[in-house]
Motif scaffolding. Structure first.
Motif, short mmCIF file in Angstrom:
data_model
loop_
_atom_site.label_atom_id
_atom_site.label_comp_id
_atom_site.label_asym_id
_atom_site.label_seq_id
_atom_site.Cartn_x
_atom_site.Cartn_y
_atom_site.Cartn_z
N TRP A 40 0.82 -1.21 -0.02
CA TRP A 40 0.03 -0.01 -0.09
C TRP A 40 1.03 1.37 -0.01
CZ3 TRP A 40 -3.85 -1.83 -2.06
CH2 TRP A 40 -4.78 -2.63 -1.36
N VAL A 41 2.08 1.06 0.45
CA VAL A 41 2.76 2.33 0.61
C VAL A 41 3.27 2.88 -0.90
CG1 VAL A 41 5.26 2.95 1.08
CG2 VAL A 41 3.94 1.91 3.07
N ASN A 42 3.52 1.79 -1.49
CA ASN A 42 3.76 2.09 -3.02
C ASN A 42 2.55 2.53 -3.71
OD1 ASN A 42 4.51 1.61 -5.67
ND2 ASN A 42 6.11 0.30 -5.21
N ILE A 43 1.65 1.68 -3.71
CA ILE A 43 0.48 1.90 -4.44
C ILE A 43 -0.34 3.25 -4.13
CG2 ILE A 43 -1.69 0.87 -4.94
CD1 ILE A 43 -0.54 -1.80 -4.59
N MET A 44 -0.55 3.62 -2.79
CA MET A 44 -1.03 4.92 -2.53
C MET A 44 -0.18 6.03 -3.09
SD MET A 44 -4.01 4.32 -1.27
CE MET A 44 -4.18 2.83 -2.00
N MET A 45 0.89 5.90 -2.86
CA MET A 45 1.97 7.11 -3.65
C MET A 45 1.52 7.17 -5.06
SD MET A 45 5.58 6.69 -1.76
CE MET A 45 6.36 8.14 -2.64
N ALA A 46 1.51 5.95 -5.56
CA ALA A 46 1.50 6.12 -7.21
C ALA A 46 0.09 6.56 -7.56
CB ALA A 46 1.77 4.54 -7.76
N LEU A 47 -0.92 6.32 -6.85
CA LEU A 47 -2.20 6.58 -7.17
C LEU A 47 -2.56 8.11 -6.69
CD1 LEU A 47 -4.15 3.47 -6.61
CD2 LEU A 47 -3.52 4.30 -8.78
N GLY A 48 -1.45 8.72 -5.93
CA GLY A 48 -1.80 10.14 -5.49
C GLY A 48 -2.92 10.46 -4.51
N SER A 49 -2.87 9.31 -3.74
CA SER A 49 -3.81 9.56 -2.62
C SER A 49 -3.32 10.17 -1.57
CB SER A 49 -4.01 7.85 -1.78
OG SER A 49 -4.19 6.74 -3.02
N SER A 50 -4.50 10.50 -0.80
CA SER A 50 -4.24 11.60 0.51
C SER A 50 -4.70 10.69 1.87
CB SER A 50 -4.92 12.62 0.59
OG SER A 50 -4.77 13.27 -0.70
N VAL A 51 -3.40 10.86 2.73
CA VAL A 51 -3.74 10.31 4.04
C VAL A 51 -4.50 11.11 5.09
CG1 VAL A 51 -2.45 9.21 5.90
CG2 VAL A 51 -1.61 9.14 3.89
N LEU A 52 -5.58 10.74 5.38
CA LEU A 52 -6.55 11.92 6.32
C LEU A 52 -5.99 11.26 7.81
CD1 LEU A 52 -9.94 11.17 4.75
CD2 LEU A 52 -8.11 13.03 3.99
N VAL A 53 -5.88 12.57 8.51
CA VAL A 53 -4.98 12.40 9.69
C VAL A 53 -5.80 12.86 11.01
CG1 VAL A 53 -3.22 13.17 11.28
CG2 VAL A 53 -2.80 12.24 8.86
N ALA A 54 -6.26 12.35 11.93
CA ALA A 54 -6.97 12.90 13.22
C ALA A 54 -5.96 13.12 14.27
CB ALA A 54 -8.19 11.94 13.37
N GLY A 55 -6.26 14.28 14.80
CA GLY A 55 -5.21 14.62 16.12
C GLY A 55 -5.81 15.46 17.10
N PRO A 56 -5.09 15.86 18.00
CA PRO A 56 -5.60 17.06 19.00
C PRO A 56 -5.61 18.38 18.15
CG PRO A 56 -3.81 15.71 20.10
CD PRO A 56 -3.87 15.08 18.65
N GLY A 57 -4.77 18.41 17.31
CA GLY A 57 -4.55 19.68 16.65
C GLY A 57 -5.63 19.82 15.47
N GLY A 58 -6.35 18.69 15.50
CA GLY A 58 -7.38 18.74 14.43
C GLY A 58 -7.03 17.98 13.30
N ALA A 59 -8.13 17.70 12.26
CA ALA A 59 -7.67 16.85 11.01
C ALA A 59 -7.19 17.59 10.08
CB ALA A 59 -9.25 16.60 10.55
N ARG A 60 -6.42 16.90 9.36
CA ARG A 60 -5.29 17.47 8.29
C ARG A 60 -5.40 16.20 7.38
NH1 ARG A 60 0.88 17.38 9.08
NH2 ARG A 60 1.25 15.64 10.64
N ALA A 61 -4.85 16.43 6.11
CA ALA A 61 -4.87 15.63 4.87
C ALA A 61 -3.23 15.69 4.60
CB ALA A 61 -5.79 15.76 3.97
N ILE A 62 -2.59 14.82 4.23
CA ILE A 62 -0.95 14.50 3.90
C ILE A 62 -1.13 13.71 2.62
CG2 ILE A 62 1.09 14.02 4.67
CD1 ILE A 62 0.23 13.87 7.47
N ALA A 63 -0.58 14.44 1.45
CA ALA A 63 -0.34 13.57 0.17
C ALA A 63 0.52 12.30 0.89
CB ALA A 63 0.48 14.29 -0.73
N ALA A 64 0.14 11.25 0.09
CA ALA A 64 0.79 9.71 0.44
C ALA A 64 2.18 9.98 0.03
CB ALA A 64 -0.03 8.74 -0.34
#
Lengths: 781, 271
Positions: free
Chosen positions: B125-149
């Motif tokens: 998935w590390v490889n495939i998500m990067m190749a497909l341009g996916s975004s990683v959606l992150v939750a945390g005390p600082g609020g939600a954010r999205a990081i490009a794979a």
């Protein structure tokens, strides 16, 4: 005497009687045993390969839960000497105290209510170790500056052997081929690891040791010697055992330690080996190094073989097989089924800072077959002869049987060239050669390879007395008892852990006594209730225990016949046994009624009945106990991808002669399973150590075992040349499947890569090794 | 091989999980399917004081369908993707890739979010998500954010996640059958970790084109000038050598083979 033949006796593919229990999860393995008040043991193991032990410090608050060598008062270490001249002795301490000699060697035992808590305590034990240089490469073990694994030894060699017969003929040979070959250190990877549960039974004043072992009686011998207590005070029980392969043919330090703790703490103790202990501390078989030269004439005659072989035997000599069985065996079995005039072989069992070795399924034969059969291919190529034709010319011929080879091995029967001919047909050699010429559309290279081997099984006193090790098999005994309801109980000292003996021994009883195998209960794996036996190893059970069961049933049949004749008012000679009854003309009486008279209505017995009754213990040994010789030809077709080094087995054929097959279905299973392990040896399995002696594969993600996907669909054919030595003509064959694959696969790969000028001579043949060889050739070009 | 003692918390929401991690100040570990962390705990290579179990957290399960993408909850398992229990935003590429991750037993428990968070360089998935341009959606005390794979994995077993953040999900862009895709990996045996892997994506509609090599002991690397490689004007070996500086011929060969085969699959020349 007459017996009615049934469809369930010798030769029937009877479904396994133990399967209902095992497949429904009703087996009881060592970790299934739970006793009230049981404590778990975790061992503190050496993190380094070679060190002087300065101290093993118990954690203050937990000191009472930690046991070190000094706490095991009166316990002796384990010693397994060979009587062969020049053997150097080692003693395995139950817990190491002055030195540690391999990573994983136990230093302390920690006891707690659960394994996790015991491991927590183990974490707190402080080790002070003065690390020493280690021996991790056997070819360097005799260097001038090599550290000594055992002080007091002159060099790191347990034993050296040398044999030479008529070697002068080699000088006159037309050509010779020399190579260095190597097999990897492996670990046997039974699905269930080792394990011990021990408790003191105060009621009968007896130590009871449950152990996942192949040889409960031998373990009892060893425990009594190490603990210094009478054998009657010890009972060893092997419950269901989830695979052995030689890994459980040993007296364990853990067995001795738990036995001592159970006796002195008066609490049940349990140790279950985990996969990391198994992989790092006990990777212990198959590491061979060969410098081999074959001499041949241009007409295709194999003239002579010369070999320098060394085996990395690890740090200690293990009980009961010793450190030298493997290497010394190489010298005697290397010539295999070939007929040639001159031979010389020098072997050394090297001591190193690695786990001590055990004989793994096939023992030295897998390595020997690899060395010899690869050499045969290379000689054939040098001569310019087809490798099959070269083998045909030099194999022992059927008219020579029984054949005695150059190391005085007595081949009891068989037609070796025929097995190879049939194997050539089964693999469609012509078709493979045509495909090879045509080339593959995907760029892969196709190759085909063969191997032929023999498997000496059930060899006994005459062979093992020569080794002088702590265990020499003699007569094998079985006890047969007709129960009051007409069933049969068989008690045998061998142990069944995948061999299907609960089925096949019942089939033997069926054959001799005419009783339904489903009415036969085979009792095994318990020193308290079975006759003494050296246990299950060396492909010996079907010949030895099978012979003993038959012998006991012979006598029992006579006694049944005598009582039945009296009740039927007939002559015992006219009584026919079969289908669970005794018949004479129109008269018949069931075994149940015969048993009922003996046990419950003795007033109806004949006047001069044998007072020993319907229970017989009888011993058995073949007249000649040099062993039965089963054999096989293996053929592999592989595709090698030069771009990746990837290897795929496209086809695989085995033509095996195991003599008369007691249960052909069980035999098929044995051969498939063995072949899977042989494929592991050929292509996957390798425990590497770095130069400090650290094992480099601590989990099964790093130690590669073949899985279902890696197994080809094996074409399996049988020949059944009866052995003249055994009761039914059966031969030992449990190990053979594991012997042939590395040689056949290596030859196939070398055939595939011949056009590149590459020879793969080191096992396992991994994609990385293939790529490295290709790169090497390219660099030189 | 039993874990050292740890406290155990079952998180009811993604935010609650992040809060529990924050309270533990770096001494806690989140666990989803446990297929990597479980063995590390057993080997005592990981010794968190607190284990935050995400496997029963409802808002990390299932898939949400968006216009342009599908969002997988972090705890969607490989088996759910393999079996198409969750919709595949691609024309079957994810399902096909999932089928070859480890073994079915691992796929039944292992999750896509867990795989990315673990950041094993050899993971699919590390490889495939990067190749497909996916975004990683992150939750945390600082609020939600999205990081490009492609920005998420920062190296071998390391990510852009803060200690008190967890992956909530993955936004994976939709791809049409017009797009070409190839993924190929080399393993010593079925179910084993890859020793080389390569993705090729040619999506003319979106203007995405990339060739990515994985199992290189660090974050997967994009080959430069993929158009030129696809057109056959740039040698694969040169491109791989540029992406993997300092590796000899022997070290490059397997990756070259992976790219060559992924390209052939993308072109429909092999399966």
């Amino acid at each position: 005497m007459s017996i009615v033949k049934t469809a369930q006796g010798v030769g029937a593919s009877l479904p396994r009687l133990e399967d209902d229990r095992l497949l429904r999860g009703r087996g009881r393995f060592i970790a299934d045993i739970k006793l009230p008040g049981m404590l778990d043991v975790a061992f503190v193991r050496s993190p380094v390969a070679h060190a002087r032990v300065r101290s093993v410090a118990k954690p203050g608050q937990m000191a009472g839960s930690v046991f070190v060598s000094a706490d095991l008062v009166g316990v002796s270490g384990i010693r397994a000497d060979s009587g062969l001249p020049g053997f150097k002795s080692s003693v395995e301490p139950i817990l190491a105290w002055d030195k540690v000699r391999f990573v994983g060697e136990p230093l302390a035992a920690c006891v707690a209510g659960s394994r996790a808590e015991a491991e927590d305590i183990a974490d707190l034990v402080m080790l002070e170790l003065d690390e020493l240089p280690a021996i991790s490469e056997m070819t360097r073990a005799c260097d001038a500056d090599a550290p000594l694994v055992h002080e007091g030894w002159s060099e790191n060699v347990f034993l050296e052997t040398f044999v030479e017969t008529n070697f002068a003929v080699a000088e006159k040979a037309d050509l010779k081929v020399s190579r260095v070959l190597r097999t990897a250190r492996q670990h046997m990877a039974p699905m269930e690891g080792r394990g011990v549960v021990a408790y003191w039974d105060a009621h009968v004043e007896q130590l009871v040791v449950y152990s996942s072992t192949q040889m409960p009686h031998i373990v009892r011998n060893g425990l009594a010697e190490c603990l210094g207590c009478p054998q009657g005070m010890i009972r060893v029980v092997a419950p269901d055992v989830g695979g052995g392969f030689g890994y459980k043919g040993i007296l364990l330090r853990e067995e001795v330690c738990l036995a001592y703790l159970a006796m002195h703490l008066k609490r049940p103790m349990r140790w279950i080996e985990d996969r990391r202990e198994q992989l790092t501390g006990n990777a212990n078989c198959r590491e061979h190094h060969y410098e081999i030269t074959g001499y041949a004439n241009r007409d295709g005659t194999l003239v002579a073989v010369d070999c320098e072989a060394i085996v990395d035997s690890g740090a200690y000599s293990l009980y009961p097989f010793s450190a030298c069985l493997e290497a010394a065996q190489i010298a005697s079995i290397l010539p295999g089924p070939y007929s040639f005039a001159g031979y010389r072989c020098h072997t050394r069992s090297i001591a190193s800072n690695k786990p001590p070795i055990l004989p793994y399924r096939g023992v030295a034969r897998t390595g020997v077959c690899f060395a010899m059969e690869v050499l045969m291919d290379l000689l054939a190529r040098e001569i310019g002869m087809d490798p099959v034709a070269f083998r045909m010319k030099n194999l022992a011929q059927p008219e020579e049987m029984p054949f005695t080879n150059i190391t005085n091995k007595f081949f009891d029967s068989g037609d070796y060239p025929e097995s190879l001919r049939r194997c050539v047909a089964a693999i469609d050699l012509e078709g493979v050669r045509a495909r090879q010429l045509a080339g593959e559309p995907d760029g892969r290279r196709i190759g085909v390879g063969f191997s032929v081997y023999c498997e000496q099984g059930a060899h006994g006193t005459s062979v093992y007395s020569g080794w002088g090790i702590p265990m020499v098999p003699g007569f094998e005994q079985a006890n047969a008892r007709l129960t009051p309801d007409g069933g049969l109980e068989l008690r045998v000292g061998v142990q069944s852990h995948g061999q299907s003996l609960e089925t096949t021994l019942a089939q033997v009883a069926c054959e001799v006594l005419g009783i339904d195998p489903h009415k036969v209960k085979v009792v095994h794996g318990d020193t308290a209730i079975t006759p003494y036996s050296t246990g299950t190893w060396g492909s010996r059970c079907m010949v030895m225990a099978g012979g003993a069961v038959a012998a006991a049933c012979d006598v029992l049949a006579e006694r049944v016949r005598a009582i039945a004749a009296h009740l039927l008012q007939a002559d015992p000679a006219d009584i026919v046994l079969g289908d669970g009854k005794a018949t004479c003309g129109a008269g018949e009486i069931s075994f149940q009624d015969v048993a009922k008279v003996w046990y419950r209505r003795p007033q109806d017995l004949p006047a001069h009945v044998d007072p020993a009754g319907l229970e017989v213990t009888q011993g058995y040994k073949p007249l000649r106990d040099s062993g039965t010789f089963s054999y096989a030809s293996h053929a592999a077709v592989v595709a090698v991808d030069p771009a990746t080094g990837g290897i795929e087995i496209l086809d695989y054929a085995i033509v095996e002669d195991g003599g008369v097959l007691v249960n052909p279905m069980v035999v098929d299973g044995q051969i498939y399973g063995g072949a899977a392990q042989g494929i592991g040896t050929a292509l996957y399995e390798e425990m590497l150590y770095n130069k400090e002696g650290q094992p480099l594969a601590a989990t099964l993600a790093d130690y590669h075992l073949p899985g279902a996907v890696e197994m080809p669909n094996i074409k399996l054919e049988h020949m059944e040349t009866p052995s003249p030595l055994s009761r039914f003509g059966q031969k030992g064959l449990g190990e053979g499947g594991a012997i042939g694959p590395p040689a056949a696969i290596a030859n196939a790969i070398n055939d595939a890569l011949a056009s590149f000028g590459i020879e793969m001579l080191e096992l396992p043949i991994t994609p990385a090794r293939v790529r490295a060889s290709l790169a090497n050739v390219k660099a030189q070009a | 091989m039993k874990p050292a003692p740890f406290a155990y918390h079952i998180a009811s929401t993604a935010d609650a999980a992040a809060a529990a991690l924050a309270r533990a100040e770096g001494r806690a570990k989140p666990m989803a399917g446990g297929q990597s962390l479980g063995p590390m705990l057993n080997l005592r290579l990981a010794r968190p004081e607190l284990l935050v179990d995400l496997s029963n957290t409802p808002d990390l399960q299932g898939a949400q369908v968006e216009d342009d993408a599908i969002v997988y909850g972090a705890c969607v398992t490989h088996a759910q993707i393999e079996d198409c229990v969750v919709p595949d935003p691609t024309p079957g590429w994810l399902s096909a890739a999932a089928r070859h991750i480890a073994y079915r037993a691992v796929r039944n428990r292992g999750t896509i979010g867990g795989s990315l968070a673990h950041a094993d360089p050899a993971a699919d998935w590390v490889n495939i998500m990067m190749a497909l341009g996916s975004s990683v959606l992150v939750a945390g005390p600082g609020g939600a954010r999205a990081i490009a794979a492609s920005q998420f994995m920062t190296g071998s077993y390391t990510t852009a996640l803060a200690p008190d953040e967890i992956i909530a999900g993955l936004r994976i862009l939709r791809r049409t059958p017009d797009a070409r895709w190839g993924y190929w990996k080399f393993c010593r045996k079925a179910g084993d970790f890859a020793q080389a892997s390569a993705s090729v994506l040619v999506d003319a509609q979106r203007g995405d084109i990339c060739i990515l090599i994985g199992a290189i002991e660090t974050t997967p690397a994009f080959l430069s000038d993929p158009e030129e490689i696809l057109a056959g004007r740039r040698s694969i070996r040169d491109a791989v050598a540029q992406a993997l500086p300092g590796r000899g011929d022997e070290g490059l060969g397997l990756h070259v083979a992976a790219v060559t085969r992924a390209l052939a699959i993308a072109r429909g020349e092999r399966d």
